[in-house]
Each structure stands twice: as structure tokens, then as C-alpha cells.
Write a protein that holds these residues in place. Structure first.
Motif, PDB file in Angstrom:
ATOM      1  N   THR A   1       0.868  -1.182   0.000  1.00  0.00           N
ATOM      2  CA  THR A   1       0.000   0.000   0.000  1.00  0.00           C
ATOM      3  C   THR A   1       0.898   1.224   0.000  1.00  0.00           C
ATOM      4  O   THR A   1       2.046   1.154   0.442  1.00  0.00           O
ATOM      5  CB  THR A   1      -0.929   0.090   1.234  1.00  0.00           C
TER       6      THR A   1
ATOM      7  N   ASP B   1      -3.574   3.331   0.091  1.00  0.00           N
ATOM      8  CA  ASP B   1      -4.201   3.126  -1.205  1.00  0.00           C
ATOM      9  C   ASP B   1      -3.479   2.030  -1.995  1.00  0.00           C
ATOM     10  O   ASP B   1      -2.257   1.920  -1.946  1.00  0.00           O
ATOM     11  CB  ASP B   1      -4.169   4.436  -2.003  1.00  0.00           C
TER      12      ASP B   1
ATOM     13  N   SER C   1      -4.724   1.434  -5.379  1.00  0.00           N
ATOM     14  CA  SER C   1      -5.213   1.592  -6.755  1.00  0.00           C
ATOM     15  C   SER C   1      -4.082   1.608  -7.781  1.00  0.00           C
ATOM     16  O   SER C   1      -4.285   1.240  -8.935  1.00  0.00           O
ATOM     17  CB  SER C   1      -6.064   2.857  -6.883  1.00  0.00           C
TER      18      SER C   1
ATOM     19  N   VAL D   1      -9.181  -4.394   6.971  1.00  0.00           N
ATOM     20  CA  VAL D   1      -8.961  -3.300   6.029  1.00  0.00           C
ATOM     21  C   VAL D   1      -9.143  -3.790   4.590  1.00  0.00           C
ATOM     22  O   VAL D   1      -9.851  -3.159   3.793  1.00  0.00           O
ATOM     23  CB  VAL D   1      -7.567  -2.664   6.232  1.00  0.00           C
ATOM     24  N   THR D   2      -8.534  -4.908   4.235  1.00  0.00           N
ATOM     25  CA  THR D   2      -8.680  -5.447   2.879  1.00  0.00           C
ATOM     26  C   THR D   2     -10.117  -5.868   2.633  1.00  0.00           C
ATOM     27  O   THR D   2     -10.669  -5.616   1.551  1.00  0.00           O
ATOM     28  CB  THR D   2      -7.718  -6.626   2.655  1.00  0.00           C
TER      29      THR D   2
ATOM     30  N   ASP E   1     -12.797  -4.550   3.889  1.00  0.00           N
ATOM     31  CA  ASP E   1     -13.565  -3.326   3.646  1.00  0.00           C
ATOM     32  C   ASP E   1     -13.367  -2.808   2.224  1.00  0.00           C
ATOM     33  O   ASP E   1     -14.319  -2.381   1.573  1.00  0.00           O
ATOM     34  CB  ASP E   1     -13.176  -2.231   4.643  1.00  0.00           C
ATOM     35  N   LEU E   2     -12.130  -2.869   1.728  1.00  0.00           N
ATOM     36  CA  LEU E   2     -11.869  -2.433   0.350  1.00  0.00           C
ATOM     37  C   LEU E   2     -12.546  -3.358  -0.658  1.00  0.00           C
ATOM     38  O   LEU E   2     -13.149  -2.894  -1.634  1.00  0.00           O
ATOM     39  CB  LEU E   2     -10.362  -2.399   0.089  1.00  0.00           C
ATOM     40  N   MET E   3     -12.456  -4.648  -0.429  1.00  0.00           N
ATOM     41  CA  MET E   3     -13.017  -5.622  -1.369  1.00  0.00           C
ATOM     42  C   MET E   3     -14.538  -5.539  -1.436  1.00  0.00           C
ATOM     43  O   MET E   3     -15.127  -5.578  -2.516  1.00  0.00           O
ATOM     44  CB  MET E   3     -12.603  -7.047  -0.983  1.00  0.00           C
TER      45      MET E   3
ATOM     46  N   GLN F   1     -16.383  -3.049  -0.885  1.00  0.00           N
ATOM     47  CA  GLN F   1     -16.827  -1.796  -1.508  1.00  0.00           C
ATOM     48  C   GLN F   1     -16.824  -1.886  -3.033  1.00  0.00           C
ATOM     49  O   GLN F   1     -17.479  -1.091  -3.696  1.00  0.00           O
ATOM     50  CB  GLN F   1     -15.931  -0.634  -1.072  1.00  0.00           C
ATOM     51  N   TYR F   2     -16.080  -2.852  -3.582  1.00  0.00           N
ATOM     52  CA  TYR F   2     -15.986  -2.935  -5.037  1.00  0.00           C
ATOM     53  C   TYR F   2     -16.624  -4.186  -5.637  1.00  0.00           C
ATOM     54  O   TYR F   2     -17.490  -4.084  -6.513  1.00  0.00           O
ATOM     55  CB  TYR F   2     -14.520  -2.852  -5.478  1.00  0.00           C
TER      56      TYR F   2
ATOM     57  N   GLY G   1      -3.998  -9.180  -0.090  1.00  0.00           N
ATOM     58  CA  GLY G   1      -3.802  -7.950   0.680  1.00  0.00           C
ATOM     59  C   GLY G   1      -3.407  -8.315   2.097  1.00  0.00           C
ATOM     60  O   GLY G   1      -2.590  -9.213   2.317  1.00  0.00           O
TER      61      GLY G   1
END
Length: 185
Positions: A17, A22, A24, A52-53, A55-57, A59-60, A123
Motif C-alpha cells: 500500500t 491506497d 489503486s 482493512v482489505t 472493507d476495500l473488497m 466496496q468494489y 492484501g
């Protein structure tokens, strides 16, 4: 015994990260890379995430945008079995996800000893470092992305030992990514 793998992207400096958390920067889309990710997603297994990962996953991948951008990977991400390790989440709402709140090392050791599909960490740098330290990871699949971030987090923060690794595969891509596979010796 089930195999535990890590699959992660890192910058040239080894950060997974950037300084703001981030990731991206790691997603360079081109036909060759998209085909690789599609074929890679066809495998089975259980995915393991930290909060954390996760939450990112979440969301997408369950969104219409993910299905539009990469339907095959979105389908697999949403339907495969998942485990999220978190002391702070109250529930895991993503399809086929189980929440485990404590004893990461002990729980993963038990999972590895049960019959079933292999396990893969995506992640989740804190989990990678803890399970590396506990010598529970069987192999590392690392994609080196040709970018320099200047700062960030590494996958192996706090690891005190020096695991012996054996390279099993190297593959370069036109977009500059290099896929490296190592198994623990």
C-alpha cells in the motif's frame, strides 16, 4: 493438509500500500493482464482477509461496476468462500464470508489441518506478516508493479526470521508487471 498462499501486488520498493493505504496504483489494465487475472480467478479455495482489505473488497466486488469491468473475476470474488479476521467488525455481510474475531495463528493452523480447498491471503499485510512469522505460509505469489511510491507498508513488517524461499516461477507482462512465485523451503 491445506496449502496457504499469499497473493499480493507490491511496488518496486516492496510496498503493498502507499503511505495513505491506497492500492489503486496496482491495477494496470491491459488485455494480457486481464486474461491472467481471469484465469487466476478460476481457481478455487478460501480467501482470507484482514478487516482493512475486506472493507476495500466489499466496496468494489459486489457492485455493478465490478461486474461491468471484469465479470468473471467479480463472479468468483463474490461466490468463493471467504474468511475475514477482525476484532472490530460485528458482522461480515459479503456473500459466503465467515468472521473470526480472535487467535489468528491458532485458527489458521486449525484451518490448514482440516480437509478442504486451499487458502489464499489477498492484501492483508498484518496477517501476512503474522503468519509468515508463525511459519504457516506455504507459498508467496507476488506481482511487482513498476511504480515507486516513496512510502507505504511492506508485507513483512515485524517478521524477525528469514524464511528460506525457493523460486518456482517468474513471468513478465507487457504492462511491466512481473509475477514471482516462491515456496517456503
Amino acid at each position: 493438509m491445506r496449502k496457504l498462499s499469499v497473493f499480493n501486488n507490491v511496488s518496486l520498493e516492496g510496498y503493498f500500500t502507499d503511505g495513505q493505504g491506497d492500492m489503486s496504483w496496482a491495477h494496470k489494465a491491459d488485455p494480457e493482464w486481464l486474461e491472467f487475472t481471469r484465469s487466476n480467478a478460476q481457481g478455487g479455495g478460501t480467501m482470507i482477509f484482514g478487516r482493512v482489505t475486506y472493507d476495500l473488497m466489499i466496496q468494489y466486488w459486489p457492485t455493478p461496476l465490478a461486474a461491468q469491468n471484469n465479470a468473471a473475476v467479480a463472479e468468483r470474488m463474490n461466490n468463493l468462500s471467504k474468511i475475514v479476521f477482525s476484532r472490530t467488525l460485528d458482522e461480515a455481510t459479503w456473500n459466503n464470508t465467515r468472521l473470526i474475531k480472535d487467535d489468528l495463528v491458532g485458527q489458521v493452523r486449525q484451518l490448514k489441518n482440516k480437509p478442504g480447498d486451499d487458502l489464499v491471503i489477498i492484501g492483508s499485510g498484518t496477517i501476512v506478516s503474522q503468519l509468515t512469522e508463525a511459519k504457516l505460509i506455504d507459498d508467496y505469489k507476488i506481482v511487482v508493479v513498476p511504480v515507486m511510491l516513496g512510502s507505504g507498508r511492506t508485507l513483512f513488517e515485524g517478521v524477525s526470521g528469514t524464511p528460506t524461499l525457493k523460486r518456482t516461477l517468474v513471468r513478465g507482462f507487457e504492462n511491466g508487471n512481473v509475477y514471482l512465485c516462491y515456496e517456503t523451503a
